[in-house]
Design a protein around this motif. Sequence first.
Motif, PDB file in Angstrom:
ATOM      1  N   LEU A  50       0.852  -1.183   0.000  1.00 36.97           N
ATOM      2  CA  LEU A  50       0.000   0.000   0.000  1.00 36.97           C
ATOM      3  C   LEU A  50       0.891   1.237   0.000  1.00 36.97           C
ATOM      4  CD1 LEU A  50      -3.067   0.401   0.042  1.00 36.97           C
ATOM      5  CD2 LEU A  50      -2.938   0.649   2.528  1.00 36.97           C
ATOM      6  N   LYS A  51       0.593   2.177  -0.889  1.00 34.95           N
ATOM      7  CA  LYS A  51       1.414   3.373  -1.036  1.00 34.95           C
ATOM      8  C   LYS A  51       0.614   4.632  -0.696  1.00 34.95           C
ATOM      9  CE  LYS A  51       4.651   1.625  -4.517  1.00 34.95           C
ATOM     10  NZ  LYS A  51       5.888   2.048  -3.841  1.00 34.95           N
ATOM     11  N   PHE A  52       1.295   5.591  -0.113  1.00 35.85           N
ATOM     12  CA  PHE A  52       0.712   6.907   0.182  1.00 35.85           C
ATOM     13  C   PHE A  52       1.501   7.948  -0.594  1.00 35.85           C
ATOM     14  CE2 PHE A  52       0.457  10.815   2.810  1.00 35.85           C
ATOM     15  CZ  PHE A  52      -0.913  11.011   2.727  1.00 35.85           C
TER      16      PHE A  52
ATOM     17  N   PRO B 242       4.493   1.725   5.877  1.00 41.74           N
ATOM     18  CA  PRO B 242       5.108   0.681   6.712  1.00 41.74           C
ATOM     19  C   PRO B 242       4.098  -0.384   7.134  1.00 41.74           C
ATOM     20  CG  PRO B 242       5.816   2.861   7.436  1.00 41.74           C
ATOM     21  CD  PRO B 242       4.730   3.079   6.423  1.00 41.74           C
ATOM     22  N   LEU B 243       4.554  -1.631   7.157  1.00 42.07           N
ATOM     23  CA  LEU B 243       3.788  -2.802   7.607  1.00 42.07           C
ATOM     24  C   LEU B 243       2.644  -3.178   6.669  1.00 42.07           C
ATOM     25  CD1 LEU B 243       3.487  -2.002  11.436  1.00 42.07           C
ATOM     26  CD2 LEU B 243       5.293  -3.271  10.260  1.00 42.07           C
ATOM     27  N   SER B 244       2.561  -2.541   5.502  1.00 39.61           N
ATOM     28  CA  SER B 244       1.454  -2.836   4.589  1.00 39.61           C
ATOM     29  C   SER B 244       1.803  -3.881   3.538  1.00 39.61           C
ATOM     30  CB  SER B 244       0.986  -1.557   3.882  1.00 39.61           C
ATOM     31  OG  SER B 244       1.956  -1.103   2.950  1.00 39.61           O
ATOM     32  N   ALA B 245       3.069  -4.224   3.379  1.00 41.14           N
ATOM     33  CA  ALA B 245       3.475  -5.183   2.350  1.00 41.14           C
ATOM     34  C   ALA B 245       3.096  -6.596   2.762  1.00 41.14           C
ATOM     35  CB  ALA B 245       4.973  -5.087   2.102  1.00 41.14           C
TER      36      ALA B 245
ATOM     37  N   THR C 162       7.482  -9.382   9.594  1.00 40.85           N
ATOM     38  CA  THR C 162       7.680  -9.377  11.043  1.00 40.85           C
ATOM     39  C   THR C 162       6.366  -9.414  11.820  1.00 40.85           C
ATOM     40  OG1 THR C 162       7.774  -6.954  11.014  1.00 40.85           O
ATOM     41  CG2 THR C 162       9.870  -8.141  10.862  1.00 40.85           C
ATOM     42  N   LEU C 163       5.257  -9.003  11.184  1.00 39.39           N
ATOM     43  CA  LEU C 163       3.971  -9.017  11.877  1.00 39.39           C
ATOM     44  C   LEU C 163       3.442 -10.425  12.090  1.00 39.39           C
ATOM     45  CD1 LEU C 163       2.016  -6.026  10.308  1.00 39.39           C
ATOM     46  CD2 LEU C 163       2.627  -6.306  12.711  1.00 39.39           C
ATOM     47  N   GLY C 164       3.799 -11.342  11.208  1.00 45.41           N
ATOM     48  CA  GLY C 164       3.339 -12.711  11.370  1.00 45.41           C
ATOM     49  C   GLY C 164       2.799 -13.304  10.081  1.00 45.41           C
TER      50      GLY C 164
END
Length: 435
Positions: free
Chosen positions: A300-302, A308-311, A332-334
């Motif tokens: 996700l891009k802004f 961050p953490l959206s890939a 890293t989130l799981g």
Amino acid sequence: MENSAIFLLQSLAAIHLTMTLFMYLVALVLILIYPLYLYITKPLNRIKRHGDLGYHFGTPELADKYRDKQIERLKRIRMKGDLPPVYPNGWYCIAESPQLAHKQIMPIVVFGEQLSLIRSEDGSVHLIDSYCPHLGANFNVGGRVVDNNCVQCPFHGWVFSAESGSCTRIPYNDGTIPEQARVTVWPVVERNQHIYVWFDADGSAPEWEIPSIDDIQNGQWTYKGRTEHEVACHVQEIPENGADIAHLGFLHLAGAPVGNDIIRIDLSDRAPSIAHKWNGNWSASNTEKHVSKMHLEQVLKFHGFDIPLSASKLDAIQIGPGIVHMHLDFGTLGKGIVLHHVTPEEPLMQRARFVMYSNLPRWFAKFFLLAEANQFERDVYVWSNKRYVKNPLLVKNDGPIGKHRRWYSQFYSDNSPRLLPDGTLSNRAKSVLEW
């Protein structure tokens, strides 16, 4: 000395009052925040029925009975196209395991049939036709589970084995039980916290097994929520999206925050402030003919910068016509899995379920499922109104839609029920144990 003591007592009293007020303030904040915390971390349960979304009737929008009448009219006048058979051969999800309690009879609609799903006293599951062969009472309305795995009709008390279908006793009958006193049994299996029925138009027994997900079975991945949608389309239309790579960069370019309504989303904006970047491919398995795989990477891009953490990376393994295991990796989130099921309840009415199990933080899992639902519901607007094009006009970068259709065609046979122009079926769906 006396003044000093008084000052000390006053200071202590002030400190005590300050601490008391501070504690009350903390308690008040916690009281206000706790409901928000519960809402954010509570597993999602998003259910959209037919007509809740997917239709547009101009401005102003119709409401209540006028909207219902228009939906019925659209069903009549909709151009359906040259449809494939409506019930492909394979396994289909008919319920989630937690939905079926011990000694419960659950009404099931699948393949245009009313069936009764039973959990016996020993916990096993069975699926039978809903109508008593005696005088036609419906087991779903007043029936009872008795004698471990049997169903008792509410009309005259006849008892039928949900395992064999045979009548085991008639309360008021002293003679023999007629041989014809039996109900049809359907083959079912319970796996990965879901219950599945097998259908084959030629009466063939199950040709493959549904893979068991170890991380669900051993509890490493826990339940994180679900979504459910009723979609008015042909069953093949939904999984075909896995091979339709081109639509990702158009219909699903704008991020989930802009919503699900494609009437209101500005699809002409090719550089939305929050945008998805997609990179995917689809291919059939070289080893198991009933399996295919879509690999998808997205971020996700802004305003052009990665959020961050959206890939994420996704391997969507399609198993037969109605089951997809969506393996997700968020770094890293799981990790986790979304069990995606499409079940044909009627020729042009599908029940689509997404159920997530993962080790992701609960708040993030809920955010993901909401975002997934928003994107999926954009497709619902398309599926609910489109016609099936048998020979689509494809261009170079459309994706392997033709290959997907050839792969999917293996689940049809000469006896597969077809929808006729008058709205009836060429032949009704039957259990493979009925032949």
